[in-house]
Design an enzyme around this catalytic site. Structure first.
Site, mmCIF file in Angstrom:
data_model
loop_
_atom_site.group_PDB
_atom_site.id
_atom_site.type_symbol
_atom_site.label_atom_id
_atom_site.label_comp_id
_atom_site.label_asym_id
_atom_site.label_seq_id
_atom_site.Cartn_x
_atom_site.Cartn_y
_atom_site.Cartn_z
ATOM 1 N N HIS A 185 20.816 5.275 33.056
ATOM 2 C CA HIS A 185 21.444 6.594 32.966
ATOM 3 C C HIS A 185 22.741 6.469 32.194
ATOM 4 O O HIS A 185 23.493 5.532 32.445
ATOM 5 C CB HIS A 185 21.731 7.138 34.365
ATOM 6 C CG HIS A 185 22.509 8.420 34.320
ATOM 7 N ND1 HIS A 185 21.907 9.626 34.019
ATOM 8 C CD2 HIS A 185 23.827 8.676 34.526
ATOM 9 C CE1 HIS A 185 22.841 10.573 34.045
ATOM 10 N NE2 HIS A 185 24.000 10.030 34.347
ATOM 11 N N GLY B 153 0.795 -1.233 0.000
ATOM 12 C CA GLY B 153 0.000 0.000 0.000
ATOM 13 C C GLY B 153 0.820 1.272 0.000
ATOM 14 O O GLY B 153 2.015 1.281 -0.319
ATOM 15 N N ALA C 63 -0.502 4.536 9.566
ATOM 16 C CA ALA C 63 -0.308 3.122 9.245
ATOM 17 C C ALA C 63 -0.619 2.227 10.445
ATOM 18 O O ALA C 63 -1.284 1.194 10.304
ATOM 19 C CB ALA C 63 1.135 2.908 8.788
ATOM 20 N N HIS C 64 -0.129 2.613 11.631
ATOM 21 C CA HIS C 64 -0.324 1.724 12.788
ATOM 22 C C HIS C 64 -1.775 1.715 13.239
ATOM 23 O O HIS C 64 -2.260 0.716 13.764
ATOM 24 C CB HIS C 64 0.621 2.096 13.940
ATOM 25 C CG HIS C 64 0.733 3.559 14.213
ATOM 26 N ND1 HIS C 64 1.383 4.420 13.368
ATOM 27 C CD2 HIS C 64 0.265 4.321 15.221
ATOM 28 C CE1 HIS C 64 1.315 5.645 13.854
ATOM 29 N NE2 HIS C 64 0.634 5.614 14.975
ATOM 30 N N CYS D 224 1.781 3.087 2.522
ATOM 31 C CA CYS D 224 2.812 3.133 3.560
ATOM 32 C C CYS D 224 4.153 2.602 3.053
ATOM 33 O O CYS D 224 5.168 3.289 3.117
ATOM 34 C CB CYS D 224 2.336 2.336 4.771
ATOM 35 S SG CYS D 224 3.581 2.103 6.012
HETATM 36 P P1 FAD Z 1 -3.096 2.071 1.977
HETATM 37 O O1 FAD Z 1 -1.761 1.895 2.551
HETATM 38 O O2 FAD Z 1 -3.346 3.291 1.182
HETATM 39 O O3 FAD Z 1 -3.360 0.785 1.072
HETATM 40 C C1 FAD Z 1 -4.483 0.677 0.253
HETATM 41 C C2 FAD Z 1 -4.195 -0.328 -0.844
HETATM 42 O O4 FAD Z 1 -5.417 -0.657 -1.500
HETATM 43 C C3 FAD Z 1 -3.267 0.201 -1.922
HETATM 44 O O5 FAD Z 1 -2.197 -0.682 -2.111
HETATM 45 C C4 FAD Z 1 -4.152 0.256 -3.166
HETATM 46 O O6 FAD Z 1 -3.445 0.004 -4.358
HETATM 47 C C5 FAD Z 1 -5.162 -0.830 -2.874
HETATM 48 N N1 FAD Z 1 -6.431 -0.686 -3.599
HETATM 49 C C6 FAD Z 1 -7.211 0.432 -3.707
HETATM 50 N N2 FAD Z 1 -8.334 0.139 -4.397
HETATM 51 C C7 FAD Z 1 -8.271 -1.152 -4.724
HETATM 52 C C8 FAD Z 1 -9.134 -2.032 -5.427
HETATM 53 N N3 FAD Z 1 -10.324 -1.639 -5.904
HETATM 54 N N4 FAD Z 1 -8.736 -3.316 -5.610
HETATM 55 C C9 FAD Z 1 -7.565 -3.758 -5.124
HETATM 56 N N5 FAD Z 1 -6.702 -2.969 -4.440
HETATM 57 C C10 FAD Z 1 -7.065 -1.694 -4.234
HETATM 58 N N6 FAD Z 1 1.651 6.828 8.533
HETATM 59 C C11 FAD Z 1 2.324 6.508 9.656
HETATM 60 O O7 FAD Z 1 1.757 5.894 10.570
HETATM 61 N N7 FAD Z 1 3.642 6.854 9.816
HETATM 62 C C12 FAD Z 1 4.319 7.534 8.871
HETATM 63 O O8 FAD Z 1 5.499 7.839 9.041
HETATM 64 C C13 FAD Z 1 3.641 7.889 7.684
HETATM 65 N N8 FAD Z 1 4.261 8.564 6.708
HETATM 66 C C14 FAD Z 1 3.607 8.842 5.557
HETATM 67 C C15 FAD Z 1 4.285 9.537 4.558
HETATM 68 C C16 FAD Z 1 3.646 9.847 3.380
HETATM 69 C C17 FAD Z 1 4.396 10.592 2.309
HETATM 70 C C18 FAD Z 1 2.295 9.413 3.179
HETATM 71 C C19 FAD Z 1 1.600 9.712 1.885
HETATM 72 C C20 FAD Z 1 1.616 8.737 4.164
HETATM 73 C C21 FAD Z 1 2.267 8.444 5.357
HETATM 74 N N9 FAD Z 1 1.604 7.776 6.384
HETATM 75 C C22 FAD Z 1 2.277 7.493 7.549
HETATM 76 C C23 FAD Z 1 0.191 7.359 6.272
HETATM 77 C C24 FAD Z 1 0.092 5.863 5.908
HETATM 78 O O9 FAD Z 1 0.806 5.604 4.736
HETATM 79 C C25 FAD Z 1 -1.377 5.489 5.749
HETATM 80 O O10 FAD Z 1 -2.083 5.875 6.903
HETATM 81 C C26 FAD Z 1 -1.511 3.990 5.544
HETATM 82 O O11 FAD Z 1 -0.817 3.544 4.415
HETATM 83 C C27 FAD Z 1 -2.997 3.613 5.428
HETATM 84 O O12 FAD Z 1 -3.092 2.243 5.292
HETATM 85 P P2 FAD Z 1 -4.326 1.559 4.576
HETATM 86 O O13 FAD Z 1 -4.071 0.087 4.681
HETATM 87 O O14 FAD Z 1 -5.571 2.114 5.108
HETATM 88 O O15 FAD Z 1 -4.248 2.005 3.050
#
Ligand code: FAD
Length: 457
Positions: free
Chosen positions: A436, A39, A312-313, A41
């Site tokens: 410490h 994804g 992410a977490h 992250c």
């Molecule tokens: P995502 O990681 O967005 O995953 C969703 C997945 O679903 C994707 O792979 C996508 O391709 C897939 N998908 C979508 N539609 C479909 C479909 N119809 N069929 C099949 N697959 C599909 N968070 C932190 O906690 N710490 C950090 O340091 C941090 N840094 C970040 C830095 C940046 C630059 C960005 C942009 C975000 C950051 N985040 C961070 C936020 C974090 O990346 C997201 O909160 C996290 O990835 C959300 O996870 P998710 O599983 O909800 O979705």
């Protein structure tokens, strides 16, 4: 093929949910539309940004700090191509790791885009898959400015900014949130002239005011320019870059080579066919109950596409909880114990209530502070910017908030997480022994300071 659970999306929400469901004995598949698992992250978010932040932090340290330690580093150079290549290798290692975990837990990986064809089936590349339960974890996407669409070359989202072919001379960053200041830090350390344009009068909205003010001062000292209370009104193309017209407190214009638009992200549900099956959305987010069930009870949703911080977490915790609920267990997430981190230097990390939130709730609070100037380990490291602030509430002064700006804040905040999870009070933290010299002694001292029992402040 009929599954117990089909997870859509393999980000930190989806892949974790799939692994947990399979661990619990449920026949599970995970559908991902991108070639690489993990994804936002792993591919274009947390991991590539942190890899570049780490590399550029080493560079900045060699340039600016090493001489204070008696280390002369003449002629320190950046090989940007190598730095980007390393970032990609880190990403690949971790995304391959997710594929390995799917094999280990017997999760069926299905490549393609999922679209609901009924409440119990999805279509992927013309193939119909059925399941008793679904977990939608399709995440979020960056929001563009209507008059400045992304081309990911000169007008970039975080995705483009983390994959630029060369170091730009000038970058304007629209939005002084977490993503804006992190990517600005990367390029500022590499010599890019950075201007951050933020509509609000402060940066990193939502964090305790004391941290936001302190981070602003520190980033200014590092050479970043800020226009607060200012809006980007117009962008005109010029010499391969842009002339930006700024409106608000400080009306002005500026020329830039690259514009990073980091004004936020929105839930991504495009093409899932949710309307056709009558699944309820609220402002683009999937509405869920406390068990992560959508308006169609056997379709669950987690992560960035439901309300709450886009982290992410948080997505992973929800993934585990949803899988456990489907397996008939009690899954839950303690949202009070979800930390927020900004990986600038110094790092910023917080958990629980801000001072303002605690006061709005009329809690009877006490506050303690410890500056890293007063922390022996920070002195040894030569890394003394920042402080720890703790908030205790109620009769026993349980920890309800911890806010840290300083070295290794991202790691230190785990102590706050554990204290909130276990309902520890300030006295228990102040009276626990710390090694410490350690940075974590600053937490103990801040708790002691709140209670008037610190012997070092
Ligand atoms: P995502 O990681 O967005 O995953 C969703 C997945 O679903 C994707 O792979 C996508 O391709 C897939 N998908 C979508 N539609 C479909 C479909 N119809 N069929 C099949 N697959 C599909 N968070 C932190 O906690 N710490 C950090 O340091 C941090 N840094 C970040 C830095 C940046 C630059 C960005 C942009 C975000 C950051 N985040 C961070 C936020 C974090 O990346 C997201 O909160 C996290 O990835 C959300 O996870 P998710 O599983 O909800 O979705």
């Amino acid at each position: 093929m009929k599954y117990d659970v089909i997870v859509i999306g393999s980000g930190p929400g989806g892949y974790v949910a799939a692994n947990r469901a399979a661990q619990l004995g449920l026949k599970t598949a995970c559908i991902e539309k991108e070639k690489s698992l993990g994804g936002t992250c792993l591919n274009v978010g947390c991991i590539p940004s942190k890899a570049l932040l780490q590399s550029t932090e080493h560079y900045a340290w060699l340039q600016k700090e090493s001489k204070n330690h008696g280390i002369e580093c003449a002629d320190v150079k950046v090989d940007f191509t190598k730095m980007m290549q390393r970032k990609s290798e880190v990403v690949k290692g971790l995304t391959d790791g997710v594929a390995g975990l799917f094999k280990k837990y017997s999760v069926d990986r299905i490549d393609g885009t999922a679209k609901f064809t009924s409440k119990n089936s999805v279509d992927v590349n013309g193939q119909t898959l059925e399941a008793a339960n679904f977990i939608i974890a399709t995440g979020s996407e960056p929001i563009a400015l209507p008059f400045l669409p992304f081309d990911e070359k000169t007008v970039v989202s975080s995705t483009g900014a983390l994959a630029l072919p060369k170091i730009p001379k000038k970058m304007a960053v629209i939005g002084g949130g977490v993503i804006g200041v992190e990517i600005a830090s990367v390029y500022s350390r590499l010599g890019t002239e950075i201007t951050i344009i933020e509509m609000l009068d402060f940066i990193c909205a939502g964090m305790d005011e004391s941290l936001s003010k302190s981070l602003l001062q520190i980033l200014k000292k590092q050479g970043l320019t800020f226009h607060l209370g200012t809006k980007l009104a117009k962008a005109e193309k010029k010499n391969g870059g842009f002339v930006l017209t700024l409106e608000g407190k400080e009306p002005s214009s500026l020329e830039t080579e690259v514009v990073l638009v980091a004004i936020g992200r929105r839930p991504y549900t495009k093409g899932l066919g949710l309307e056709e099956i009558g699944l309820k959305l609220n402002k683009g987010f999937i509405e869920v109950n406390g068990n992560f069930q959508s308006s169609i009870p056997h379709i669950y949703a987690i992560g960035d596409l439901i309300e709450g911080p886009m982290l992410a977490h948080k997505a992973s915790e929800e993934g585990v909880a949803a899988a456990e609920i489907i397996a008939g267990k009690q899954g839950q997430v303690n949202y009070m114990a979800i930390p927020n981190v900004i990986y600038t230097h110094p790092e910023v990390a917080s958990i629980g209530l801000t001072e303002k939130e605690a006061k709005e709730k009329n809690l009877d609070i006490i506050i303690g502070n410890c500056a890293f100037r007063a922390n022996p380990r920070a002195r040894c490291a030569g890394d003394t910017d920042g402080f720890v602030k703790v908030i205790g509430a109620g009769l026993k002064k349980h920890l309800v908030g911890m806010h840290i700006i300083g070295p290794h804040a991202s790691e230190l905040i785990s102590e706050g997480m554990m204290a909130i999870e276990k309902r520890a009070n300030l006295q228990e933290i102040a009276q626990s022994p710390n090694a410490h010299p350690t940075f974590s002694e600053a937490i103990k001292e801040a708790c002691g300071q709140a209670l008037g029992i610190s012997v070092n402040l």
